[in-house]
Motif scaffolding. Structure first.
Motif, PDB file in Angstrom:
ATOM      1  N   MET A 108     -10.521 -36.366  42.944  1.00 44.30           N
ATOM      2  CA  MET A 108      -9.961 -37.684  42.684  1.00 44.30           C
ATOM      3  C   MET A 108      -9.460 -37.865  41.250  1.00 44.30           C
ATOM      4  O   MET A 108      -8.657 -38.752  40.976  1.00 44.30           O
ATOM      5  N   GLY A 109      -9.972 -37.052  40.339  1.00 48.88           N
ATOM      6  CA  GLY A 109      -9.415 -37.004  38.977  1.00 48.88           C
ATOM      7  C   GLY A 109      -9.583 -38.265  38.143  1.00 48.88           C
ATOM      8  O   GLY A 109      -8.752 -38.539  37.268  1.00 48.88           O
ATOM      9  N   CYS A 110     -10.651 -39.048  38.387  1.00 46.87           N
ATOM     10  CA  CYS A 110     -10.884 -40.228  37.526  1.00 46.87           C
ATOM     11  C   CYS A 110     -11.019 -39.726  36.080  1.00 46.87           C
ATOM     12  O   CYS A 110     -11.794 -38.801  35.806  1.00 46.87           O
ATOM     13  N   VAL A 124     -14.112 -44.693  45.628  1.00 48.12           N
ATOM     14  CA  VAL A 124     -13.097 -45.163  44.681  1.00 48.12           C
ATOM     15  C   VAL A 124     -12.096 -46.080  45.388  1.00 48.12           C
ATOM     16  O   VAL A 124     -11.247 -46.680  44.751  1.00 48.12           O
ATOM     17  N   CYS A 154     -14.417 -39.177  34.139  1.00 45.59           N
ATOM     18  CA  CYS A 154     -15.496 -38.493  34.862  1.00 45.59           C
ATOM     19  C   CYS A 154     -15.398 -36.973  34.708  1.00 45.59           C
ATOM     20  O   CYS A 154     -14.350 -36.371  34.970  1.00 45.59           O
ATOM     21  N   THR A 209     -16.897 -34.730  36.520  1.00 45.17           N
ATOM     22  CA  THR A 209     -16.763 -34.073  37.837  1.00 45.17           C
ATOM     23  C   THR A 209     -15.299 -33.991  38.241  1.00 45.17           C
ATOM     24  O   THR A 209     -14.856 -33.010  38.853  1.00 45.17           O
ATOM     25  N   GLY A 210     -14.554 -35.059  37.902  1.00 44.09           N
ATOM     26  CA  GLY A 210     -13.147 -35.125  38.291  1.00 44.09           C
ATOM     27  C   GLY A 210     -12.296 -34.018  37.692  1.00 44.09           C
ATOM     28  O   GLY A 210     -11.181 -33.747  38.161  1.00 44.09           O
ATOM     29  N   GLY A 239     -18.179 -35.854  44.031  1.00 47.48           N
ATOM     30  CA  GLY A 239     -17.331 -35.965  45.220  1.00 47.48           C
ATOM     31  C   GLY A 239     -17.058 -37.392  45.654  1.00 47.48           C
ATOM     32  O   GLY A 239     -17.703 -38.333  45.194  1.00 47.48           O
ATOM     33  N   CYS A 291     -14.729 -32.482  42.806  1.00 44.46           N
ATOM     34  CA  CYS A 291     -14.036 -33.684  43.286  1.00 44.46           C
ATOM     35  C   CYS A 291     -12.559 -33.606  42.910  1.00 44.46           C
ATOM     36  O   CYS A 291     -12.202 -33.123  41.844  1.00 44.46           O
ATOM     37  N   GLY A 351     -22.946 -39.114  43.875  1.00 44.79           N
ATOM     38  CA  GLY A 351     -22.954 -37.941  42.993  1.00 44.79           C
ATOM     39  C   GLY A 351     -21.569 -37.309  42.954  1.00 44.79           C
ATOM     40  O   GLY A 351     -20.556 -38.011  42.976  1.00 44.79           O
TER      41      GLY A 351
HETATM   42  S1  SF4 Z   1     -16.903 -37.903  41.271  1.00 44.85           S
HETATM   43 FE1  SF4 Z   1     -16.422 -40.095  41.588  1.00 44.85          FE
HETATM   44  S2  SF4 Z   1     -15.871 -40.856  39.540  1.00 44.85           S
HETATM   45 FE2  SF4 Z   1     -15.785 -38.619  39.455  1.00 44.85          FE
HETATM   46  S3  SF4 Z   1     -13.650 -38.068  39.854  1.00 44.85           S
HETATM   47 FE3  SF4 Z   1     -14.724 -38.021  41.814  1.00 44.85          FE
HETATM   48  S4  SF4 Z   1     -14.456 -40.047  42.683  1.00 44.85           S
HETATM   49 FE4  SF4 Z   1     -13.935 -40.208  40.502  1.00 44.85          FE
END
Ligand code: SF4
Length: 335
Positions: A102-104, A184, A107, A109-110, A150, A100, A148
């Motif tokens: 988005m870099g939250c 998001v 998280c 995954t980010g 992404g 992903c 999940g």
């Molecule tokens: S998986 Fe969801 S919470 Fe994690 S960085 Fe991506 S958008 Fe943000």
């Protein structure tokens, strides 16, 4: 699993044979062509050679047996999907991207970056894997959440195709109202979804009631601030007449104060009226962030409810196998 040659193989077969083959894969959830006894042996042999049904995945089960995590491999990309079981409900959380962008900050995954978007067939396979798993237990997948790895709205077309496929009565037959897409806050995606006339649910990952705090947690907020986001969500509610879920991950000492609770309640009531539920999500500590204490969550919840905001809190699934919110990293180990 690879069914790319299937159409070609079936092109000279009668219509009813097509149905038998698709039924076997997407209604009976066979794992091997040998299980499809109503298909002639010769055709089964051709399918066995050209259309492998095996889904490459490693499976991890939580100690309480309520959560099963699958690390699925799509041409060298590992993505994670999670089955959460409660009562008669079997909810599958699917990934829509490998990683992903988005870099939250909270998280795992980010931190990966996004390697690629998943195809709708790859999203569907994650559900198929768990249908096969549940078949032995005489159960079925009842709900699908696109939450999940992404950001689903950045893979919009494939996500919508997956929703249609899973909803199709001839295939999985999962009700659209039993599926939720979480974002998001990608504004274009929410706008498009409001015009799809689908009964699918929308969830917004908000996590803060002020722009300053939200931007420090979620870089996307610098592009689309809270005001703009909630205005688009209000339009979505107007067009669809549907309630929206507002996700709020409870981070200790960050966004769980009494003042944030009051601010959140006022903001949501002003912008979205009564057409929402807040989902308070217990957070699983990652580097740099800790989950709020149960006492603080209760206090936060009580304030929202006193102000007339509907709140739900779900069971905390799969912490021991790193299958919970913010823990998905597409690794074949759980260390
Ligand atoms: S998986 Fe969801 S919470 Fe994690 S960085 Fe991506 S958008 Fe943000």
């Amino acid at each position: 699993m690879n069914l790319s040659k299937l159409k070609d193989i079936l092109k000279d077969q009668p219509k009813f044979r097509h149905k038998q083959v698709y039924d076997a894969v997407y209604r009976q959830f066979i794992s091997s062509w040998q299980e499809a006894g109503n298909i002639p042996k010769e055709l089964r042999g051709i399918l066995w050679e050209n259309c492998p049904l095996k889904i490459e995945a490693d499976i991890f089960k939580s100690k309480d047996k309520k959560t099963v995590k699958a690390v699925v491999c799509f041409d060298d990309n590992f993505v994670e999907s999670v089955l959460m079981r409660y009562g008669n409900q079997n909810s599958v959380c699917v990934s829509t991207q490998a990683g992903c962008n988005m870099g939250c900050n909270f998280c795992a995954t980010g931190k990966l970056g996004c390697k690629r978007n998943l195809l709708y067939t790859e999203i569907v396979q994650q559900v198929l894997l768990f249908e096969r798993y549940l078949k032995d237990k005489n159960q079925k997948v009842t709900n699908v959440v696109f939450m999940g790895m992404g950001e689903p709205m950045l893979n919009y077309n494939e996500v919508v195709k997956a929703v249609h496929f899973l909803n199709d009565k001839d295939f999985f037959n999962i009700g659209a109202r039993k599926m939720s897409i979480s974002t998001v806050g990608i504004i274009d995606g929410i706008k498009k979804l409001s015009k799809e006339y689908m009964q699918v649910n929308l969830a917004i990952s908000l996590n803060a009631a002020s722009d300053k705090l939200r931007s420090s947690l979620m870089p996307v907020n610098k592009r689309f601030g809270i005001d703009k986001l909630l205005n688009v969500v209000a339009d979505y509610i107007f067009y669809t007449g549907r309630e929206v879920m507002v996700e709020y991950i409870m981070l200790r000492g960050i966004n769980d104060s009494v003042s944030q609770a009051y601010k959140l309640a006022d903001l949501l009531k002003e912008k979205l009226g009564k057409h929402l539920k807040v989902n308070l999500i217990e957070f699983n500590s990652t580097k740099g962030y800790k989950g709020s204490t149960p006492q603080q969550i209760n206090k936060f919840r009580a304030i929202l409810e006193r102000k007339g905001v509907k709140v739900i809190q779900r069971y905390k699934f799969g912490q021991d196998i790193k299958a919970a919110c913010g823990q998905l990293v597409g690794k074949k180990t759980i260390k």
